[in-house]
Design a protein around this motif. Structure first.
Motif, PDB file in Angstrom:
ATOM      1  N   HIS A  27      55.461  50.632  39.535  1.00  0.00           N
ATOM      2  CA  HIS A  27      54.902  49.473  38.823  1.00  0.00           C
ATOM      3  C   HIS A  27      56.015  48.655  38.166  1.00  0.00           C
ATOM      4  O   HIS A  27      56.039  47.427  38.251  1.00  0.00           O
ATOM      5  CB  HIS A  27      53.904  49.995  37.774  1.00  0.00           C
ATOM      6  CG  HIS A  27      52.913  48.984  37.303  1.00  0.00           C
ATOM      7  ND1 HIS A  27      51.859  49.310  36.488  1.00  0.00           N
ATOM      8  CD2 HIS A  27      52.811  47.652  37.503  1.00  0.00           C
ATOM      9  CE1 HIS A  27      51.157  48.218  36.224  1.00  0.00           C
ATOM     10  NE2 HIS A  27      51.721  47.199  36.824  1.00  0.00           N
ATOM     11  N   HIS A  82      53.407  41.886  32.195  1.00  0.00           N
ATOM     12  CA  HIS A  82      53.971  43.240  32.256  1.00  0.00           C
ATOM     13  C   HIS A  82      54.959  43.490  31.121  1.00  0.00           C
ATOM     14  O   HIS A  82      55.073  44.625  30.646  1.00  0.00           O
ATOM     15  CB  HIS A  82      54.599  43.495  33.624  1.00  0.00           C
ATOM     16  CG  HIS A  82      53.577  43.645  34.714  1.00  0.00           C
ATOM     17  ND1 HIS A  82      53.082  42.569  35.403  1.00  0.00           N
ATOM     18  CD2 HIS A  82      52.921  44.740  35.196  1.00  0.00           C
ATOM     19  CE1 HIS A  82      52.170  42.995  36.285  1.00  0.00           C
ATOM     20  NE2 HIS A  82      52.055  44.313  36.180  1.00  0.00           N
ATOM     21  N   TRP A 131      43.404  41.556  34.174  1.00  0.00           N
ATOM     22  CA  TRP A 131      43.781  42.162  32.902  1.00  0.00           C
ATOM     23  C   TRP A 131      42.626  42.075  31.911  1.00  0.00           C
ATOM     24  O   TRP A 131      41.836  41.137  31.958  1.00  0.00           O
ATOM     25  CB  TRP A 131      44.970  41.390  32.302  1.00  0.00           C
ATOM     26  CG  TRP A 131      46.235  41.534  33.090  1.00  0.00           C
ATOM     27  CD1 TRP A 131      46.540  40.935  34.285  1.00  0.00           C
ATOM     28  CD2 TRP A 131      47.367  42.357  32.757  1.00  0.00           C
ATOM     29  NE1 TRP A 131      47.788  41.333  34.700  1.00  0.00           N
ATOM     30  CE2 TRP A 131      48.318  42.199  33.780  1.00  0.00           C
ATOM     31  CE3 TRP A 131      47.656  43.209  31.674  1.00  0.00           C
ATOM     32  CZ2 TRP A 131      49.547  42.859  33.767  1.00  0.00           C
ATOM     33  CZ3 TRP A 131      48.875  43.867  31.659  1.00  0.00           C
ATOM     34  CH2 TRP A 131      49.806  43.697  32.703  1.00  0.00           C
ATOM     35  N   GLN A 150      47.250  37.233  37.693  1.00  0.00           N
ATOM     36  CA  GLN A 150      48.265  37.317  36.635  1.00  0.00           C
ATOM     37  C   GLN A 150      48.132  36.152  35.658  1.00  0.00           C
ATOM     38  O   GLN A 150      49.103  35.757  35.016  1.00  0.00           O
ATOM     39  CB  GLN A 150      49.683  37.362  37.243  1.00  0.00           C
ATOM     40  CG  GLN A 150      49.982  38.605  38.059  1.00  0.00           C
ATOM     41  CD  GLN A 150      49.897  39.897  37.245  1.00  0.00           C
ATOM     42  OE1 GLN A 150      49.742  39.904  36.027  1.00  0.00           O
ATOM     43  NE2 GLN A 150      49.991  41.020  37.942  1.00  0.00           N
ATOM     44  N   ASP A 165      46.487  46.375  32.152  1.00  0.00           N
ATOM     45  CA  ASP A 165      46.536  45.973  33.555  1.00  0.00           C
ATOM     46  C   ASP A 165      45.432  46.731  34.308  1.00  0.00           C
ATOM     47  O   ASP A 165      45.402  47.961  34.273  1.00  0.00           O
ATOM     48  CB  ASP A 165      47.923  46.369  34.099  1.00  0.00           C
ATOM     49  CG  ASP A 165      48.228  45.824  35.483  1.00  0.00           C
ATOM     50  OD1 ASP A 165      47.291  45.437  36.209  1.00  0.00           O
ATOM     51  OD2 ASP A 165      49.428  45.805  35.841  1.00  0.00           O
ATOM     52  N   HIS A 169      47.175  48.822  41.456  1.00  0.00           N
ATOM     53  CA  HIS A 169      48.526  49.410  41.442  1.00  0.00           C
ATOM     54  C   HIS A 169      48.847  50.088  40.115  1.00  0.00           C
ATOM     55  O   HIS A 169      49.769  50.878  40.027  1.00  0.00           O
ATOM     56  CB  HIS A 169      49.603  48.374  41.842  1.00  0.00           C
ATOM     57  CG  HIS A 169      49.839  47.259  40.860  1.00  0.00           C
ATOM     58  ND1 HIS A 169      49.925  45.931  41.232  1.00  0.00           N
ATOM     59  CD2 HIS A 169      50.019  47.267  39.513  1.00  0.00           C
ATOM     60  CE1 HIS A 169      50.159  45.185  40.161  1.00  0.00           C
ATOM     61  NE2 HIS A 169      50.207  45.964  39.113  1.00  0.00           N
TER      62      HIS A 169
HETATM   63 MN   MN3 Z   1      50.674  45.377  37.283  1.00  0.00          MN
END
Ligand code: MN3
Length: 201
Positions: A27, A82, A131, A150, A165, A169
């Motif tokens: 990640h 992130h 998110w 995102q 998140d 993934h």
């Molecule tokens: Mn991510």
């Protein structure tokens, strides 16, 4: 100068057993780093934007040249989201909110338990990738919301205090399709001191 991302503030295995080492490594070193590379590549054509803060670019996407707007939205958003995600987690964390953030959560959502339930619901309700957020509004109040892909809270004039998140993934290797289990376990790694710092900042 090109944008950079902070080093991961702990080891890949530091969030075990709640988030496994392989997931954290991929990640951070693949997904997060790729967003960074794509952002920097896109901006090479308009190097003046390297002097801007990422926050300002994401708060005013409409002011960007149209040919890089989507790539900045997706990859600049990926970098920014992130950065927050890694910062608001840590080993030997979890527990309950602290300080002024604790009082604001209780007064806004009734109780910490009710807040957790609502944030998990926002994460579970996000169809596909995205998110779930606790964000601060312009008036200083708190709101729970979710963004697709995102997209960042900044684009909605909100300031992110805490974000989780919910892209596959982030959890698939350990939890497979069980996003609810990932969200329930995620509370064990939340760094409430950092969340309060963001709330007050
Ligand atoms: Mn991510």
């Amino acid at each position: 100068m090109a944008f950079e991302i902070p080093a991961l503030p702990y080891a890949y295995d530091a969030l075990e057993p709640f988030i496994d080492a392989q997931t954290v490594e991929l990640h951070y070193s693949k997904h997060h780093t790729t967003y960074l590379k794509n952002l920097n590549t896109a901006l090479e054509k308009y190097p003046q934007y390297f002097d801007h803060k990422l926050e300002s670019l994401l708060s005013s996407l409409d002011s960007l040249p149209e040919d890089i707007r989507t790539v900045v939205r997706n990859n600049g958003g990926g970098v920014y989201n992130h950065n927050i995600y890694w910062a608001i987690m840590g080993p030997k964390r979890g527990g309950e909110p602290v300080g002024k953030l604790a009082s604001a959560i209780s007064s806004t959502f009734g109780s910490f338990a009710s807040f957790k339930e609502q944030l998990e619901k926002a994460g579970l309700g996000r169809f596909g990738s995205g998110w779930a957020w606790l964000s601060r509004k312009a008036d200083g109040g708190l709101v729970i919301h979710s963004t697709p892909n995102q997209d960042t809270p900044l684009a909605e004039a909100l300031f992110p205090v805490l974000g989780v998140d919910v892209w596959e993934h982030a959890y698939y290797l350990k939890y497979q399709n069980r996003r609810a289990d990932y969200l329930a376990n995620w509370w064990n790694v939340v760094n409430w001191e950092e969340a309060e710092r963001r709330f007050l900042g």
